[in-house]
Design a protein around this motif. Structure first.
Motif, PDB file in Angstrom:
ATOM      1  N   ARG A  82       0.824  -1.208   0.000  1.00 31.21           N
ATOM      2  CA  ARG A  82       0.000   0.000   0.000  1.00 31.21           C
ATOM      3  C   ARG A  82       0.854   1.253   0.000  1.00 31.21           C
ATOM      4  N   GLY A 102      -0.217   4.843   1.256  1.00 33.21           N
ATOM      5  CA  GLY A 102      -1.364   5.469   1.907  1.00 33.21           C
ATOM      6  C   GLY A 102      -2.488   4.456   1.993  1.00 33.21           C
ATOM      7  N   ASN A 103      -3.670   4.817   1.507  1.00 29.47           N
ATOM      8  CA  ASN A 103      -4.814   3.898   1.521  1.00 29.47           C
ATOM      9  C   ASN A 103      -4.963   3.121   0.229  1.00 29.47           C
ATOM     10  N   SER A 104      -4.104   3.379  -0.738  1.00 23.06           N
ATOM     11  CA  SER A 104      -4.208   2.728  -2.051  1.00 23.06           C
ATOM     12  C   SER A 104      -3.367   1.468  -2.116  1.00 23.06           C
TER      13      SER A 104
END
Length: 194
Positions: free
Chosen positions: A144, A146-148
């Motif tokens: 990942r 961040g949140n991706s």
């Protein structure tokens, strides 16, 4: 999925492609002293190789292209598994001018070996530039930013896994450096097989 159209290059932009890259990584113990990873695309073309000694106390793995030219070297900084930190340099160098990134365990004693990844010389406590979650034992890993999610790995666990032959399916999202993702898979696997 990966973050927008931004290219995520850590090892090099030649390892970033504009489409989702499906890879097969095969690992085998070649002898009592060497472990070897081969990285293939879905048509069976070899893209990368990673070699290293099984018994070396200062674990070192060298990633090469199909012609045998060194791309990066992965070195474990501390041979203490629960404190393990890996440093990755261009080619076979250990010179600070060729330093690319470092990988640290998020914390000491967890069933899942989450890793924090710090690009360049930046390395503070807390969140890294990337995070690797999951484990080889759970048969699933996600990388990942961040949140991706920028890459996913699944372990094809078979009877051959007991014999030192393992296989992984890797999905690398568009514009993400697949050599970087393979290096993270190797580090996660090496950390779990101490």
């Amino acid at each position: 999925m990966a973050t927008g159209d931004e290219m995520i290059k850590v090892v090099g932009d030649r390892y970033c492609v504009p489409y989702t890259m499906e890879l097969v990584v095969k690992k085998k113990i070649q002898s009592f002293s060497n472990s070897h990873y081969d990285v293939f695309d879905t048509t069976g073309n070899i893209l990368l190789r990673v070699d290293g000694s099984v018994w070396d106390l200062q674990r070192r793995r060298v990633m090469t292209d199909p012609a045998g030219f060194a791309i990066v070297t992965l070195r474990e900084k501390q041979p203490i598994p629960w404190k393990g930190e890996w440093q990755i340099h261009e080619g076979e160098s250990s010179n600070s001018n060729h330093f690319l990134f470092r990988v640290r365990r998020s914390s000491g004693f967890h069933f899942k070996s989450n890793l924090d990844v710090y690009v360049g010389s930046r390395c503070k406590k807390g969140a890294g530039d990337f995070r690797v979650t999951g484990s080889i034992a759970s048969l699933s890993i996600k990388v990942r930013r961040g949140n991706s999610i920028i890459a996913e790995v699944s372990h094809n666990y078979t009877w051959k896994s007991y014999k030192g032959k393992e296989s992984f399916k890797v999905k690398v999202y568009p514009e993400v450096d697949y050599a970087f993702i393979v290096a993270l898979l190797v580090i996660m696997h090496e950390n779990e097989n101490v």
